[in-house]
Design a protein around this motif. Sequence first.
Motif, short mmCIF file in Angstrom:
data_model
loop_
_atom_site.label_atom_id
_atom_site.label_comp_id
_atom_site.label_asym_id
_atom_site.label_seq_id
_atom_site.Cartn_x
_atom_site.Cartn_y
_atom_site.Cartn_z
N TRP A 4 14.41 34.86 37.67
CA TRP A 4 13.70 33.68 37.14
C TRP A 4 14.46 33.10 35.94
O TRP A 4 14.64 31.89 35.83
N VAL A 5 14.94 33.97 35.06
CA VAL A 5 15.68 33.52 33.88
C VAL A 5 16.98 32.84 34.28
O VAL A 5 17.34 31.77 33.74
N LEU A 6 17.71 33.42 35.23
CA LEU A 6 19.00 32.87 35.63
C LEU A 6 18.88 31.47 36.21
O LEU A 6 19.84 30.69 36.19
N GLN A 7 17.72 31.13 36.73
CA GLN A 7 17.49 29.79 37.26
C GLN A 7 17.08 28.81 36.16
O GLN A 7 16.97 27.61 36.41
N ARG A 8 16.90 29.31 34.93
CA ARG A 8 16.41 28.46 33.84
C ARG A 8 17.25 28.62 32.56
O ARG A 8 16.74 28.50 31.45
N LEU A 9 18.54 28.88 32.71
CA LEU A 9 19.39 29.07 31.55
C LEU A 9 19.55 27.80 30.72
O LEU A 9 19.97 27.85 29.56
N ASP A 10 19.23 26.66 31.31
CA ASP A 10 19.32 25.41 30.55
C ASP A 10 18.13 25.21 29.63
O ASP A 10 18.11 24.26 28.83
N GLN A 11 17.15 26.10 29.71
CA GLN A 11 15.93 25.95 28.91
C GLN A 11 15.97 26.85 27.68
O GLN A 11 16.58 27.92 27.70
N PRO A 12 15.29 26.46 26.59
CA PRO A 12 15.29 27.24 25.34
C PRO A 12 14.32 28.42 25.42
O PRO A 12 13.28 28.45 24.73
N LEU A 22 20.27 37.60 27.36
CA LEU A 22 20.15 36.17 27.60
C LEU A 22 21.40 35.43 27.09
O LEU A 22 21.93 34.55 27.79
N LEU A 23 21.89 35.80 25.91
CA LEU A 23 23.09 35.15 25.38
C LEU A 23 24.29 35.44 26.27
O LEU A 23 25.10 34.54 26.55
N THR A 24 24.42 36.67 26.76
CA THR A 24 25.53 37.01 27.65
C THR A 24 25.49 36.14 28.91
O THR A 24 26.53 35.64 29.35
N GLN A 25 24.31 35.95 29.47
CA GLN A 25 24.19 35.12 30.68
C GLN A 25 24.52 33.67 30.39
O GLN A 25 25.14 32.98 31.22
N ARG A 26 24.12 33.17 29.24
CA ARG A 26 24.45 31.78 28.87
C ARG A 26 25.96 31.61 28.74
O ARG A 26 26.52 30.61 29.21
N VAL A 27 26.61 32.56 28.11
CA VAL A 27 28.07 32.47 27.94
C VAL A 27 28.76 32.60 29.29
O VAL A 27 29.74 31.90 29.57
N ARG A 28 28.29 33.51 30.14
CA ARG A 28 28.88 33.65 31.47
C ARG A 28 28.74 32.34 32.25
O ARG A 28 29.67 31.93 32.94
N ARG A 29 27.59 31.69 32.17
CA ARG A 29 27.40 30.41 32.84
C ARG A 29 28.35 29.36 32.25
O ARG A 29 28.94 28.55 32.99
#
Length: 310
Positions: free
Chosen positions: A214-222, A255-262
């Motif tokens: 669910w989070v990975l589909q919403r990385l653009d959200q705060p 969450l930060l790691t996933q944002r940077v990976r994206r």
Amino acid sequence: MHTVALATAGHLLHFELGIAYEIFGNPPLGSGEWYDVRLCGPGSVRVGPFTVEPDDGLERLASADTVIVPALADVDEEPSPELVSAVRSAYEAGARIASLCTGAFVLGAAGLLDGRRATTHWGHADALAARYPQAVVDPDVLYTDNGNILTAAGKAAAVDLCLHLVHLDHGATVANTVARRLVVPPHRAGGQAQFVATPMPVSGDHTLAELLAWVLQRLDQPLTVTDLARRANTSPRHLGRQFRAVTGQTPLQWLLTQRVRRAQQLLEATDNSIESVATATGLGTATTLRRQFKRVVGIPPNTYRTSFRG
């Protein structure tokens, strides 16, 4: 002609030696004068499962322009004293010395890392620092350049350092031509992280699996920890314990790691502006993206993107 001597003795790993021979031993079309590559050693040398015969003895190192020390197969064994002495003599004679992966242990034994920043494969960085405490060991970078003393991290980082040397000697265009032949990015800055730690995917039947998807589909959200806990129908404290047990990170770290990976994926595959990438990854502003990306990856996003432009 610039002579590159590959310094060998004992038992070596074949990947790094092969990379050096491929890059320095095969001139790109139209490059003009290239390198004279010599395999130097005291006798037959074990290279992985192979045995190779040197072109010259180790005394040849003293007259080389560049000396490459490939990876040792066993860092628990002391490097060959003959090899260490020959590498030290080559440096004193004015040669440029570069180690690949665990070849840094030879440079350390020769005293060439004292007071200098150095690296090796991240899995052996602690051993290098413990054995040669005068060296300034950085386990996070691809390679270090101290002028006439250079060191590379493990495996693919050997490609990066060798291309860096070609870049220094022949310029960016020729280095990029070699990189294209090898089908690798034309240049990765030495300060780039050896890897970005990414937790293993969670199995589909794990209690966090649905939440992470669910989070990975919403990385653009705060998203906040409270948002994640509410979605998982649990308390933030209990969620934190679950995250540490499953991923080894806190919810915010993960969450930060996933944002940077994206962000890495977007920088590699698109021409989107830094501002657009920041928005798409939930990092908000270009300033925040630059700060967090540099902290996690080790280089700015624009430098990272350049690595994927041939």
